[in-house]
Design a protein around this motif. Structure first.
Motif, PDB file in Angstrom:
ATOM      1  N   LEU A 189      13.141  49.081  45.661  1.00  0.00           N
ATOM      2  CA  LEU A 189      12.195  48.009  45.390  1.00  0.00           C
ATOM      3  C   LEU A 189      11.299  48.329  44.207  1.00  0.00           C
ATOM      4  N   GLY A 190      11.091  49.605  43.953  1.00  0.00           N
ATOM      5  CA  GLY A 190      10.349  50.052  42.777  1.00  0.00           C
ATOM      6  C   GLY A 190       9.017  49.372  42.589  1.00  0.00           C
ATOM      7  N   THR A 191       8.050  49.784  43.326  1.00  0.00           N
ATOM      8  CA  THR A 191       6.764  49.097  43.239  1.00  0.00           C
ATOM      9  C   THR A 191       5.612  50.082  43.203  1.00  0.00           C
ATOM     10  N   THR A 192       4.542  49.625  42.612  1.00  0.00           N
ATOM     11  CA  THR A 192       3.262  50.304  42.758  1.00  0.00           C
ATOM     12  C   THR A 192       2.321  49.288  43.383  1.00  0.00           C
ATOM     13  N   LEU A 193       1.571  49.687  44.342  1.00  0.00           N
ATOM     14  CA  LEU A 193       0.806  48.753  45.161  1.00  0.00           C
ATOM     15  C   LEU A 193      -0.205  47.894  44.399  1.00  0.00           C
ATOM     16  N   PRO A 194      -0.974  48.422  43.448  1.00  0.00           N
ATOM     17  CA  PRO A 194      -1.937  47.551  42.771  1.00  0.00           C
ATOM     18  C   PRO A 194      -1.264  46.437  41.973  1.00  0.00           C
ATOM     19  N   LEU A 200      16.992  41.872  29.016  1.00  0.00           N
ATOM     20  CA  LEU A 200      18.055  41.003  29.513  1.00  0.00           C
ATOM     21  C   LEU A 200      17.587  39.558  29.648  1.00  0.00           C
ATOM     22  N   SER A 201      16.374  39.388  30.084  1.00  0.00           N
ATOM     23  CA  SER A 201      15.833  38.052  30.246  1.00  0.00           C
ATOM     24  C   SER A 201      15.714  37.343  28.903  1.00  0.00           C
ATOM     25  N   ARG A 251       7.179  33.972  33.748  1.00  0.00           N
ATOM     26  CA  ARG A 251       7.432  35.391  33.985  1.00  0.00           C
ATOM     27  C   ARG A 251       8.830  35.755  33.534  1.00  0.00           C
ATOM     28  N   ARG A 252       8.948  36.891  32.902  1.00  0.00           N
ATOM     29  CA  ARG A 252      10.252  37.422  32.535  1.00  0.00           C
ATOM     30  C   ARG A 252      10.585  38.649  33.362  1.00  0.00           C
ATOM     31  N   ASP A 253       9.717  38.983  34.262  1.00  0.00           N
ATOM     32  CA  ASP A 253       9.877  40.184  35.069  1.00  0.00           C
ATOM     33  C   ASP A 253      10.660  39.847  36.330  1.00  0.00           C
ATOM     34  N   TRP A 254      11.905  40.272  36.385  1.00  0.00           N
ATOM     35  CA  TRP A 254      12.759  39.977  37.531  1.00  0.00           C
ATOM     36  C   TRP A 254      12.397  40.830  38.735  1.00  0.00           C
ATOM     37  N   LEU A 255      11.521  41.803  38.570  1.00  0.00           N
ATOM     38  CA  LEU A 255      11.144  42.668  39.689  1.00  0.00           C
ATOM     39  C   LEU A 255      10.022  42.087  40.540  1.00  0.00           C
ATOM     40  N   ARG A 312      10.619  52.464  37.758  1.00  0.00           N
ATOM     41  CA  ARG A 312      10.183  51.069  37.749  1.00  0.00           C
ATOM     42  C   ARG A 312       9.877  50.589  36.332  1.00  0.00           C
ATOM     43  N   ASN A 313       9.213  51.416  35.543  1.00  0.00           N
ATOM     44  CA  ASN A 313       8.916  51.032  34.161  1.00  0.00           C
ATOM     45  C   ASN A 313      10.195  50.841  33.349  1.00  0.00           C
ATOM     46  N   PHE A 314      11.178  51.714  33.565  1.00  0.00           N
ATOM     47  CA  PHE A 314      12.463  51.578  32.877  1.00  0.00           C
ATOM     48  C   PHE A 314      13.137  50.262  33.266  1.00  0.00           C
ATOM     49  N   LEU A 315      13.163  49.974  34.557  1.00  0.00           N
ATOM     50  CA  LEU A 315      13.787  48.733  35.018  1.00  0.00           C
ATOM     51  C   LEU A 315      13.069  47.501  34.473  1.00  0.00           C
ATOM     52  N   MET A 316      11.749  47.551  34.424  1.00  0.00           N
ATOM     53  CA  MET A 316      10.988  46.427  33.878  1.00  0.00           C
ATOM     54  C   MET A 316      11.323  46.200  32.413  1.00  0.00           C
TER      55      MET A 316
END
Length: 105
Positions: free
Chosen positions: A15-20, A84-85, A32-36, A74-78
């Motif tokens: 899921l690759g997340t940081t809570l804040p 890609l978007s 939004r272009r962020d698919w995460l 997560r930063n790499f995936l973003m």
């Protein structure tokens, strides 16, 4: 116990997340272009549920989410999904232009 920790770590990495960041994102933002954002929302829900049921488990998830490996992944995936978007948007525009040209609109 070791298997459940490995499962939780795999889930967090997936899921690759940081809570804040999860709390500040809107799922329904059209620009939004962020698919995460969807996995972030799911991870936030899992964290909230876990912290209500078992606070130590919630703290464990929070600690794992803040590790360097998760943050870097997560930063790499973003970054890559943003590329890609943008490429998908360019292809969509080219298809629209071609379609308009063919139909004469």
């Amino acid at each position: 116990m070791l298997q459940s920790r490995a499962l939780v770590i795999a889930l967090i990495l997936l899921l690759g997340t940081t809570l804040p960041e999860v709390q500040s994102k809107s799922i329904f933002d059209k620009d939004r272009r962020d698919w995460l954002v969807y996995p972030d929302a799911v991870a936030s829900y899992i964290y909230d549920l876990m912290s209500k049921i078992y606070p130590k488990g919630g703290q464990f998830l929070a600690d794992i989410a803040q590790t360097q490996a998760v943050v870097v992944t997560r930063n790499f995936l973003m970054k890559e999904t943003a590329k890609l978007s943008m490429l998908a948007e360019q292809v969509a525009e080219k298809i629209k232009a071609w379609y308009a040209k063919v139909l004469g609109y």
